[in-house]
Write an enzyme that holds these catalytic residues in place. Structure first.
Site, PDB file in Angstrom:
ATOM      1  N   HIS A 133       0.892  -1.211   0.052  1.00 30.45           N
ATOM      2  CA  HIS A 133       0.018  -0.037   0.086  1.00 30.45           C
ATOM      3  C   HIS A 133       0.600   1.480  -0.062  1.00 30.45           C
ATOM      4  CE1 HIS A 133      -0.336  -0.195   4.734  1.00 30.45           C
ATOM      5  NE2 HIS A 133       1.034  -0.406   4.103  1.00 30.45           N
ATOM      6  N   HIS A 134       2.044   1.129  -0.081  1.00 29.89           N
ATOM      7  CA  HIS A 134       2.918   2.469  -0.071  1.00 29.89           C
ATOM      8  C   HIS A 134       3.367   2.799  -1.395  1.00 29.89           C
ATOM      9  CE1 HIS A 134       3.076   2.351   4.275  1.00 29.89           C
ATOM     10  NE2 HIS A 134       3.695   1.105   4.473  1.00 29.89           N
ATOM     11  N   GLY A 135       3.282   2.196  -2.372  1.00 24.49           N
ATOM     12  CA  GLY A 135       3.680   2.583  -3.865  1.00 24.49           C
ATOM     13  C   GLY A 135       2.985   3.734  -4.304  1.00 24.49           C
ATOM     14  N   HIS A 173       0.548   3.625   7.957  1.00 25.81           N
ATOM     15  CA  HIS A 173      -0.571   4.218   7.363  1.00 25.81           C
ATOM     16  C   HIS A 173      -0.583   3.728   5.852  1.00 25.81           C
ATOM     17  CE1 HIS A 173      -2.099   7.725   5.087  1.00 25.81           C
ATOM     18  NE2 HIS A 173      -3.248   7.233   5.593  1.00 25.81           N
ATOM     19  N   ASP A 175      -0.751   5.161   2.907  1.00 21.07           N
ATOM     20  CA  ASP A 175      -0.506   6.382   2.204  1.00 21.07           C
ATOM     21  C   ASP A 175      -0.626   6.216   0.615  1.00 21.07           C
ATOM     22  OD1 ASP A 175       1.946   5.005   2.010  1.00 21.07           O
ATOM     23  OD2 ASP A 175       3.159   6.879   2.184  1.00 21.07           O
TER      24      ASP A 175
END
Length: 390
Positions: A133-135, A173, A175
């Protein structure tokens, strides 16, 4: 609509590997699958292989220049100074051979799960290899090259015209997903995570609520360091229920990072297996209440790959197939076989002991702080409901 659940997996997912000593280790997938097989909860008829995401699908979120850079990096053709501009070749996200192919398969696995659910072939689908989920659109970040959840959400919007609730319970998170849909009113993001004051990526504040047409569709609950089960579950259960009632989704996509556990080496929370029982249970309930059962689950973080991740992730599948066989002792064969290879002593039971760690001295203060955070995060929904009843 079938009541079938599918498990997306192939050994090729283990090719997403930065190095033998990197904390992100997809070997946890094998440990989880073996645990499920040892209790006869997973067999070949449940498992479907992931497909490779096409470049056109990656372009739903990612910049063509970035995709090209990932391809070149994986073949050793990208100079170090250029690679770093794309978040590649860093300590967090080192370059590895065939990086584009491995990352595309990971994205394709999540799209496989989406298609199974949205075409009615399955009611629930899990792809534990996903959840990166950070890409970002043009940059790798935090162990994530391509962002499978963001691509899947855009795919759900474009192909199925679905209204999607994305629920992220990773300690970090989400992000990359949030910013990708910050102005999109048909994707609602809910993230409960350790406060960014102490933890990467430092975002996920209460006041990050969306912008433009997407304002009011981004919810963040940053809990305090050392938060324990009771306080964490209170925040999660109230948030997911109230946000789902407010948004009324067509489908729910859950990101299931297993790094809020006390044992996790990268975070500072004090959760136990109690939360990993409840996370999928409530998601399942919400899916049936609002989405005719449509539920897609992906993996995410989780860096204690021996003691925590296999138990936590196995519980997602057990919930999907409504199998109650995750109480009491873990299968002896699983414990004995993997103990010979594990650097730490493996748990013997599904649940953690009550005295897993010494008492947290600031418990009342942390609990109170989290209550206030929850109240502020859900204030727009609660105030709207209040005004409607007057």
């Amino acid at each position: 609509m079938t009541d079938r659940s599918v498990f997306v997996f192939s050994e090729e997912l283990l090719n997403y590997k930065f190095s033998s000593h990197h904390p992100f280790n997809q070997f946890r997938l094998k440990l989880t699958i073996d645990l499920l097989k040892k209790i006869n909860a997973l067999d070949s008829e449940h498992i479907i292989p992931p497909r490779m995401a096409s470049e056109e699908e990656l372009l739903l979120i990612h910049d063509p220049g970035f995709i090209n850079a990932v391809k070149k990096a994986g073949y050793g053709q990208l100079p170090k100074e250029i690679a770093e501009n794309y978040g590649l070749g860093t300590e967090d996200t080192p370059v590895f051979p065939n990086m584009h192919e491995a990352s595309s398969l990971l994205v394709g696995g999540t799209l496989t799960a989406v298609d199974q659910v949205m075409t009615g072939k399955a009611l629930h689908a899990v792809h534990l290899g996903g959840g990166l989920h950070h890409g970002f659109r043009g940059k790798a970040s935090g162990f994530c090259v391509y962002n499978d959840s963001s691509v899947a959400l855009k795919y759900l919007l474009k192909k199925y015209r679905a209204r999607v609730l994305y629920v992220d319970t990773d300690a970090h998170h989400g992000d990359g997903v949030q910013w990708s849909f910050y102005d999109e009113p048909n994707v609602c993001t809910l993230s409960i995570h350790e406060t960014g004051r102490y933890l990467f990526p430092g975002t996920g504040n209460i006041n990050e609520r969306g912008q433009g047409a997407g304002y009011g569709y981004s919810f963040n609950i940053p809990v305090d360091a050392f938060t324990e089960d009771e306080s964490w579950l209170y925040a999660y259960s109230h948030a997911i229920r109230e946000v789902a009632e407010f948004f009324k989704p067509d489908v729910i996509l859950t990101q299931n990072g297993a790094d809020a556990h006390y044992y996790d080496p990268l975070t500072h929370l004090s959760a136990t297996m109690k939360i990993y029982r409840e996370i999928p249970k409530l998601a399942h309930k919400i899916a049936h209440q609002y989405c005719e059962g449509r539920w897609i689950a992906v993996g995410g973080g989780g860096y204690d790959i021996w003691r925590v991740v296999p138990r936590a992730w196995a519980m997602i599948w057990m919930e999907m197939i409504e199998n109650p066989n995750s109480i009491g002792r873990l299968p002896v064969e699983w414990v004995e076989y993997w103990q010979a290879k594990s650097p730490v002593e493996l748990p013997k039971e599904w649940d953690d002991p009550e005295d897993l760690y010494p008492p947290i001295p600031r418990k009342p203060e942390i609990t109170e702080k989290n209550l206030n955070t929850l109240e502020k995060a859900l204030y727009p929904i609660r105030s709207q409901k209040k005004s409607e009843t007057i």
